[in-house]
Design a protein around this motif. Structure first.
Motif, PDB file in Angstrom:
ATOM      1  N   ARG A  15       0.926  -1.080  -0.155  1.00 38.19           N
ATOM      2  CA  ARG A  15      -0.016  -0.093  -0.152  1.00 38.19           C
ATOM      3  C   ARG A  15       1.004   1.291  -0.151  1.00 38.19           C
ATOM      4  NH1 ARG A  15      -5.224   1.271   0.756  1.00 38.19           N
ATOM      5  NH2 ARG A  15      -5.719   3.353   1.305  1.00 38.19           N
ATOM      6  N   GLN A  55       1.112   4.525  -2.424  1.00 42.26           N
ATOM      7  CA  GLN A  55       0.755   5.833  -1.888  1.00 42.26           C
ATOM      8  C   GLN A  55       1.831   6.853  -2.120  1.00 42.26           C
ATOM      9  OE1 GLN A  55      -0.124   4.588   2.099  1.00 42.26           O
ATOM     10  NE2 GLN A  55      -2.360   5.346   1.852  1.00 42.26           N
ATOM     11  N   ARG A  97      -1.708  -8.449  -4.883  1.00 40.86           N
ATOM     12  CA  ARG A  97      -2.096  -7.258  -4.183  1.00 40.86           C
ATOM     13  C   ARG A  97      -1.715  -6.106  -4.823  1.00 40.86           C
ATOM     14  NH1 ARG A  97       0.204  -6.881   0.852  1.00 40.86           N
ATOM     15  NH2 ARG A  97       1.695  -8.726   0.245  1.00 40.86           N
ATOM     16  N   GLN A 152      -4.007  -3.166  -5.112  1.00 37.09           N
ATOM     17  CA  GLN A 152      -3.889  -2.012  -4.516  1.00 37.09           C
ATOM     18  C   GLN A 152      -3.593  -0.702  -5.434  1.00 37.09           C
ATOM     19  OE1 GLN A 152      -2.959  -2.084  -0.683  1.00 37.09           O
ATOM     20  NE2 GLN A 152      -4.135  -0.057  -1.533  1.00 37.09           N
ATOM     21  N   ALA A 160      -7.171   0.230  -6.301  1.00 37.37           N
ATOM     22  CA  ALA A 160      -7.592   0.891  -5.088  1.00 37.37           C
ATOM     23  C   ALA A 160      -7.531   2.400  -4.898  1.00 37.37           C
ATOM     24  CB  ALA A 160      -7.600   0.273  -3.703  1.00 37.37           C
ATOM     25  N   LEU A 161      -6.263   2.669  -5.211  1.00 35.79           N
ATOM     26  CA  LEU A 161      -5.763   4.053  -5.046  1.00 35.79           C
ATOM     27  C   LEU A 161      -5.471   4.773  -6.181  1.00 35.79           C
ATOM     28  CD1 LEU A 161      -2.762   3.071  -2.378  1.00 35.79           C
ATOM     29  CD2 LEU A 161      -5.200   4.303  -1.777  1.00 35.79           C
ATOM     30  N   ARG A 208      -8.367  -8.370   3.311  1.00 36.56           N
ATOM     31  CA  ARG A 208      -8.166  -6.937   2.951  1.00 36.56           C
ATOM     32  C   ARG A 208      -9.300  -6.444   1.864  1.00 36.56           C
ATOM     33  NH1 ARG A 208      -1.547  -6.473   3.215  1.00 36.56           N
ATOM     34  NH2 ARG A 208      -1.299  -7.234   5.286  1.00 36.56           N
ATOM     35  N   SER A 262      -9.564  -2.093   1.919  1.00 36.25           N
ATOM     36  CA  SER A 262      -8.120  -1.633   1.598  1.00 36.25           C
ATOM     37  C   SER A 262      -7.813  -1.915  -0.097  1.00 36.25           C
ATOM     38  CB  SER A 262      -7.032  -1.791   2.713  1.00 36.25           C
ATOM     39  OG  SER A 262      -7.072  -3.276   2.549  1.00 36.25           O
TER      40      SER A 262
END
Length: 199
Positions: free
Chosen positions: A97, A101, A127, A131, A134-135, A182, A187
């Motif tokens: 993550r 980010q 993942r 991820q 998601a972001l 998750r 997330s």
């Protein structure tokens, strides 16, 4: 641990986790943090084939070796004659993550340049794609170039991860176990392979 996995279960797990999705050329390549040199060497080779005009490196201090992952990968790229001008990196993240980010400004830069995003990650690191989704919801899709890691001298392959050693089995089964948790927590966002891209 590996004696608990039969061939049918292994095939199911492998099929779900395997994220290989070759990108169109050119695309921005995003190397997810690791202490292994393989992904940087792979990307350097792809750069010299004219496939990678923009490279994003992620990863701070590795908990096993203490190296700064992104800095180490940057050094490998430079040693392979990849110009510094095409490289961006963040060297503070310690999780998947965090990789995404901390790299968001560079990922946005790539998207604004019209480049698709290609994750460079272990073959079972689903993942990473979840991820990114998601972001970075504005990205239309993602691709993936994968590699096989080595732990304690054992190569973790699609063909025999569950039979080779408990180390290989643990690496893959960790992904298999944490993803549903998750996703349920929100997330991560699930991805689906459609027309050769993760969407």
């Amino acid at each position: 641990m590996n004696h608990e996995i039969n061939i049918e279960e292994a095939a199911l797990i492998t099929t779900y986790l395997d994220v290989e999705a070759p990108p169109p050329a050119p695309s921005a390549h995003v190397i997810f943090g690791t202490n292994q040199a393989t992904p940087a060497e792979l990307v350097a080779n792809r750069y010299h084939q004219g496939l990678v005009p923009f490279i994003v490196l992620t990863g701070g201090v590795n908990r096993h070796t203490g190296i700064l992952e992104a800095v180490e990968h940057c050094n490998i790229l430079l040693q392979h004659d990849v110009p510094e001008a095409v490289i961006r990196f963040e060297a503070s993240s310690t999780t998947t993550r965090g990789n995404v980010q901390q790299a968001l400004p560079f990922l946005h830069e790539a998207l604004q340049a019209g480049l698709p995003l290609t994750a460079v990650c272990k073959w079972y690191h689903r993942r990473a794609l979840q991820q990114l989704r998601a972001l970075l919801p504005e990205a239309p899709c993602f691709y993936a170039v994968t590699w096989e890691p080595t732990y304690d001298g054992v190569l973790v392959t699609r063909a025999n991860w569950w039979r080779t050693s408990s180390v290989a089995a643990r690496s893959v089964l960790k992904e298999w176990r944490v993803i549903p948790e998750r996703l349920a927590a929100g997330s991560l966002k699930e991805v689906e392979l459609v027309d050769g891209a993760w969407r």
